[in-house]
Every structure is written in C-alpha cells, then in structure tokens.
Design a protein around this motif. Sequence first.
Motif, PDB file in Angstrom:
ATOM      1  N   GLU A  19       0.806  -1.144   0.053  1.00  0.00           N
ATOM      2  CA  GLU A  19      -0.047   0.096  -0.138  1.00  0.00           C
ATOM      3  C   GLU A  19       0.833   1.571   0.222  1.00  0.00           C
ATOM      4  N   ALA A  20       1.947   1.173   0.750  1.00  0.00           N
ATOM      5  CA  ALA A  20       2.658   2.394   0.931  1.00  0.00           C
ATOM      6  C   ALA A  20       3.526   2.545  -0.488  1.00  0.00           C
ATOM      7  N   ILE A  21       4.070   1.591  -0.994  1.00  0.00           N
ATOM      8  CA  ILE A  21       4.806   1.571  -2.230  1.00  0.00           C
ATOM      9  C   ILE A  21       4.087   1.974  -3.190  1.00  0.00           C
ATOM     10  N   ALA A  22       2.613   1.465  -3.517  1.00  0.00           N
ATOM     11  CA  ALA A  22       1.640   1.972  -4.552  1.00  0.00           C
ATOM     12  C   ALA A  22       1.465   3.470  -4.138  1.00  0.00           C
ATOM     13  N   ARG A  23       1.196   3.984  -2.943  1.00  0.00           N
ATOM     14  CA  ARG A  23       1.023   5.430  -2.684  1.00  0.00           C
ATOM     15  C   ARG A  23       1.967   6.258  -3.247  1.00  0.00           C
ATOM     16  N   ILE A  24       3.318   5.818  -3.159  1.00  0.00           N
ATOM     17  CA  ILE A  24       4.712   6.555  -3.779  1.00  0.00           C
ATOM     18  C   ILE A  24       4.544   6.591  -5.200  1.00  0.00           C
ATOM     19  N   TYR A  25       4.418   5.317  -5.817  1.00  0.00           N
ATOM     20  CA  TYR A  25       4.352   5.291  -7.174  1.00  0.00           C
ATOM     21  C   TYR A  25       3.025   6.134  -7.881  1.00  0.00           C
ATOM     22  N   ALA A  26       2.156   6.251  -7.069  1.00  0.00           N
ATOM     23  CA  ALA A  26       0.732   6.861  -7.808  1.00  0.00           C
ATOM     24  C   ALA A  26       1.198   8.448  -7.691  1.00  0.00           C
ATOM     25  N   HIS A  27       2.013   8.915  -6.987  1.00  0.00           N
ATOM     26  CA  HIS A  27       2.307  10.243  -6.800  1.00  0.00           C
ATOM     27  C   HIS A  27       3.172  10.428  -7.893  1.00  0.00           C
ATOM     28  N   HIS A  28       4.239   9.626  -8.493  1.00  0.00           N
ATOM     29  CA  HIS A  28       4.995   9.859  -9.580  1.00  0.00           C
ATOM     30  C   HIS A  28       4.206   9.817 -10.854  1.00  0.00           C
TER      31      HIS A  28
ATOM     32  N   ASP B  87       4.068   5.471 -17.360  1.00  0.00           N
ATOM     33  CA  ASP B  87       2.538   5.028 -16.885  1.00  0.00           C
ATOM     34  C   ASP B  87       1.453   6.257 -16.520  1.00  0.00           C
ATOM     35  N   ALA B  88       0.247   5.950 -17.214  1.00  0.00           N
ATOM     36  CA  ALA B  88      -0.574   6.847 -17.099  1.00  0.00           C
ATOM     37  C   ALA B  88      -1.771   6.294 -15.894  1.00  0.00           C
ATOM     38  N   ILE B  89      -1.497   5.197 -15.561  1.00  0.00           N
ATOM     39  CA  ILE B  89      -2.450   4.825 -14.413  1.00  0.00           C
ATOM     40  C   ILE B  89      -1.565   3.961 -13.455  1.00  0.00           C
ATOM     41  N   ALA B  90      -1.464   4.345 -12.167  1.00  0.00           N
ATOM     42  CA  ALA B  90      -0.602   3.710 -11.141  1.00  0.00           C
ATOM     43  C   ALA B  90      -1.106   2.287 -11.050  1.00  0.00           C
ATOM     44  N   ARG B  91      -0.212   1.264 -10.504  1.00  0.00           N
ATOM     45  CA  ARG B  91      -0.670   0.106  -9.992  1.00  0.00           C
ATOM     46  C   ARG B  91      -1.393   0.360  -8.530  1.00  0.00           C
ATOM     47  N   THR B  92      -2.601  -0.653  -8.556  1.00  0.00           N
ATOM     48  CA  THR B  92      -3.102  -0.977  -7.348  1.00  0.00           C
ATOM     49  C   THR B  92      -2.305  -1.480  -6.258  1.00  0.00           C
ATOM     50  N   PRO B  93      -2.595  -1.419  -5.069  1.00  0.00           N
ATOM     51  CA  PRO B  93      -1.887  -2.095  -4.122  1.00  0.00           C
ATOM     52  C   PRO B  93      -1.788  -3.620  -4.365  1.00  0.00           C
ATOM     53  N   LEU B  94      -2.967  -4.178  -4.892  1.00  0.00           N
ATOM     54  CA  LEU B  94      -2.731  -5.593  -5.005  1.00  0.00           C
ATOM     55  C   LEU B  94      -1.681  -6.192  -6.227  1.00  0.00           C
TER      56      LEU B  94
ATOM     57  N   GLY C 108       8.251   9.664 -25.541  1.00  0.00           N
ATOM     58  CA  GLY C 108       7.134   9.642 -25.014  1.00  0.00           C
ATOM     59  C   GLY C 108       6.275  10.748 -24.886  1.00  0.00           C
ATOM     60  N   ARG C 109       5.133  10.817 -24.584  1.00  0.00           N
ATOM     61  CA  ARG C 109       4.085  11.937 -24.347  1.00  0.00           C
ATOM     62  C   ARG C 109       3.439  11.771 -23.249  1.00  0.00           C
ATOM     63  N   LYS C 110       3.604  12.990 -22.658  1.00  0.00           N
ATOM     64  CA  LYS C 110       2.664  12.909 -21.029  1.00  0.00           C
ATOM     65  C   LYS C 110       2.602  14.306 -20.698  1.00  0.00           C
ATOM     66  N   PHE C 111       1.510  14.795 -20.071  1.00  0.00           N
ATOM     67  CA  PHE C 111       1.218  15.929 -19.652  1.00  0.00           C
ATOM     68  C   PHE C 111       1.187  16.930 -20.795  1.00  0.00           C
TER      69      PHE C 111
ATOM     70  N   ILE D  57      15.521   6.188 -17.612  1.00  0.00           N
ATOM     71  CA  ILE D  57      14.913   7.266 -17.052  1.00  0.00           C
ATOM     72  C   ILE D  57      14.038   8.043 -17.769  1.00  0.00           C
ATOM     73  N   GLY D  58      12.694   7.778 -17.468  1.00  0.00           N
ATOM     74  CA  GLY D  58      11.640   8.578 -18.184  1.00  0.00           C
ATOM     75  C   GLY D  58      11.663   9.984 -18.242  1.00  0.00           C
ATOM     76  N   GLY D  59      11.542  10.645 -19.428  1.00  0.00           N
ATOM     77  CA  GLY D  59      11.486  12.167 -19.277  1.00  0.00           C
ATOM     78  C   GLY D  59      12.996  12.964 -18.736  1.00  0.00           C
ATOM     79  N   GLY D  60      13.752  12.003 -18.842  1.00  0.00           N
ATOM     80  CA  GLY D  60      15.164  12.477 -18.617  1.00  0.00           C
ATOM     81  C   GLY D  60      15.025  13.359 -17.031  1.00  0.00           C
ATOM     82  N   GLU D  61      14.247  12.831 -16.433  1.00  0.00           N
ATOM     83  CA  GLU D  61      14.237  13.573 -14.813  1.00  0.00           C
ATOM     84  C   GLU D  61      15.508  13.834 -14.326  1.00  0.00           C
ATOM     85  N   PRO D  62      15.611  15.294 -14.237  1.00  0.00           N
ATOM     86  CA  PRO D  62      16.916  15.820 -13.678  1.00  0.00           C
ATOM     87  C   PRO D  62      17.486  15.071 -12.531  1.00  0.00           C
ATOM     88  N   ALA D  63      16.527  14.950 -11.232  1.00  0.00           N
ATOM     89  CA  ALA D  63      16.823  14.430 -10.285  1.00  0.00           C
ATOM     90  C   ALA D  63      17.312  13.102 -10.272  1.00  0.00           C
ATOM     91  N   SER D  64      16.649  12.217 -11.060  1.00  0.00           N
ATOM     92  CA  SER D  64      16.969  10.970 -11.397  1.00  0.00           C
ATOM     93  C   SER D  64      18.298  10.673 -12.034  1.00  0.00           C
TER      94      SER D  64
END
Length: 185
Positions: free
Chosen positions: A22-31, A40-47, A156-159, A130-137
């Motif tokens: 559940e905590a891992i899914a919450r963190i991933y959902a934020h990202h 991903d456009a839809i985050a994984r569920t806790p299951l 990729g295309r997002k946002f 590294i998707g989006g070439g995220e500078p922090a990553s």
Amino acid sequence: MNDGRPALTNLAVRSARAADAEAIARIYAHHVQHGTASFDAIARTPLQTEEKIRDILSKRWPFIVAERAQTIMGYAYVTAFRDRPAYGYTCEDSIYVDPDCVGQGVGVQLMRALMARASDCGFRQMIAVIGGGEPASVALHRKMGFTDAGRMRNVGRKFGRWLDTVYMQAELGEGDRSAPAREPA
C-alpha cells in the motif's frame, strides 16, 4: 545547514514485504500522477504492487524499501533488462522516493543497497531507463557512478509534451573483467 527538513537518521533499508504494497503503491501513484519518470498513465493498485513484490522476490532479486519509524520513505528494485538469455547478467533498476522525503539522501541509500544486492545476485551491469530525462534521477544515478549510455528523443508523451528517455549504465562487481561462472543458455 538546516533547510527545514528532518535529518535523515535511523533510516533502515530492508527487503520489501507484501505488507508494504500500500505504501509503495501510494509513492508510485504520486510519481505517475505528477512526474515523468514513469510513462505509466495509471498507477498500479496495492494488489498489483503486492504481486510485483512477490514476483521479483521469487526470482531472488532485490526489492527493497527505505524505512524510518515504520514509515516507507522510498523503494527500489531490479528487473531483467531484457528477457533474452544474453542479457542474463544485466538488470534494470527502478527507484522512487516519497515526495516528502526527496532531497534527504533516501535515494542514495537505496541505490547503494540496491547496487550491492544486485551484484550479489550475479548481475554485472545495471541499466537505468529514466523517463522524461528527469534531472533528479539523472543526478542521482550519476552520483552513484552511472555513465550516460544514450538518449532517445521525444519517444514519450505525457502532460501535453514530448519526453525523452535517458539511458545510463553502471558496472556491478566484476563487470566485464571476468567471464561469469556459466554462459547464458
């Protein structure tokens, strides 16, 4: 220097458990919802997250969490880079830090542990995609000794914008300085 964030003390890095899903899914959902590191456009569920944890651990590969005071601050894991036998000594890392814990050294501690555990599993190379070439990553991976391996522009295309994917690579253990005990079959 105090930037208002709590000091990173009493941080433990351990193997993930199904109960962490559940905590891992919450963190991933934020990202997924707010960042471009994941396409991903839809985050994984806790299951679904619990199934992923079980699958990775069943292969005896590392799936780890950083935890302080029983709060998951981030997680990381490796998967096969590709499914062909020739890639059997190469893994791909994934790492996500709770947005409230970014910049506190959680990522460094997770990556250090992940790289050591992946090497212990027999992996010789680790690839970061590294998707989006995220500078922090990119900065985290560079800090951990990864070197640039390539950039795929506008794949990729997002946002509402086109995004690059950056590939980085780090040698683990013996790397290519010796042959493995067995050749891929």
